[in-house]
Design a protein around this motif. Sequence first.
Motif, PDB file in Angstrom:
ATOM      1  N   ASP A 139      63.863  21.849  30.078  1.00 52.94           N
ATOM      2  CA  ASP A 139      64.755  22.929  29.648  1.00 52.94           C
ATOM      3  C   ASP A 139      65.505  22.539  28.374  1.00 52.94           C
ATOM      4  OD1 ASP A 139      66.098  25.533  30.195  1.00 52.94           O
ATOM      5  OD2 ASP A 139      67.866  24.250  30.374  1.00 52.94           O
ATOM      6  N   GLU A 142      63.165  22.600  25.289  1.00 53.60           N
ATOM      7  CA  GLU A 142      62.881  23.965  24.836  1.00 53.60           C
ATOM      8  C   GLU A 142      64.063  24.552  24.080  1.00 53.60           C
ATOM      9  OE1 GLU A 142      61.572  28.329  26.673  1.00 53.60           O
ATOM     10  OE2 GLU A 142      61.204  26.474  27.798  1.00 53.60           O
ATOM     11  N   LYS A 143      65.251  24.429  24.639  1.00 45.33           N
ATOM     12  CA  LYS A 143      66.442  24.997  23.997  1.00 45.33           C
ATOM     13  C   LYS A 143      66.742  24.316  22.665  1.00 45.33           C
ATOM     14  CE  LYS A 143      68.719  26.648  28.206  1.00 45.33           C
ATOM     15  NZ  LYS A 143      69.870  26.477  29.127  1.00 45.33           N
TER      16      LYS A 143
END
Length: 346
Positions: A139, A142-143
């Motif tokens: 996560d 990706e961010k």
Amino acid sequence: MQLTDKDWKAFRIEDLFIVDKGVYLKKNNILKGYNPYITATSLNNGISDFIGNQTLFSKNAITVEKISLSAYYQPHDFYCSHDVSIIQHKNLNKYTSLFITNMIKRQGIKYSYGRQAQMNVVKRETILLPIKNNNPDWDFMEKYTKKIFSKKEKLYIDHINGYVNNLVHEDILDLKDKEWKEFFIKDLFPSIQRGKRLTKANQINGSTPFVSSTSLNNGIDNYIDNSSDVRKFSNCLTIANSGSVGSSFYQPFEFVASDHVTHLKNNKMNKYVYLFIATLTNRLSEKYNFNREISDKRILREKVLLPVKDNNEPDYDYMEKYIKNIMKSKYNQYTIKIKKNKRSVE
């Protein structure tokens, strides 16, 4: 959160990913088509050609070439040669893949032609990744990458907007309504000269584009620092004599030309005229191939069709306006697409 705020851990690639390799494909078995063909090149996302052979691997994978460990995210289904490793994982998407490719590339300094990274070597290689509960933090990756994309896209849009504002659309005749005439290439370009042979072993890594016979990446095959016993050109067209025979590109910068390309220069032409003519000289690829190359004699006998003025001279003004109109339209399309993609990501 910044990179320095995260805990990191070293992972062996084979402990995280499914690792596979491509399949050997002979040149005479290559079919014409539109599927990306990934080989051991460190340029153009690893793509050396587009072929009609059935794809072997699905999109959202990472390819790793064996010479410098250049890693690329593949957004489309692709065919892959035997000297490239393929990395797959259920959590790989555009953004996580781009984060990981950068971590893989950092290990490339250890490899070369004399020490290549075949699939088994790639499996044992380790990469550092940010973690959460001692596992890769997908996560966060990706961010973080999305954040970088957002900044880069803003810079790109600002640049394009400034460029587009300097392009004025002009009403001109359609191509079919213009008068056209054949011209010998030798009559259009006072300066016609082939580049000089420079083998891979003699190329010094640097920042000067080395233009050869590839049909991709504007003909650029490498970036080098050789300054002696080479031929340099700039602001001209190049046309491939062998390899991807007939591939033609406008070169706005200074470059070193290999003996597989010929440079064509006319000081009366500008960027837009060159781009117009490059499309036409590129059509020479239809009559040449690996077995029938464009020799120095043949290129002097070749002709191209150009739009002409009332006096039957090439209409360079028309060519310039035609290309400017296309560029303005395309840049507007790119800007709209980026803005749409940005909204979908957000």
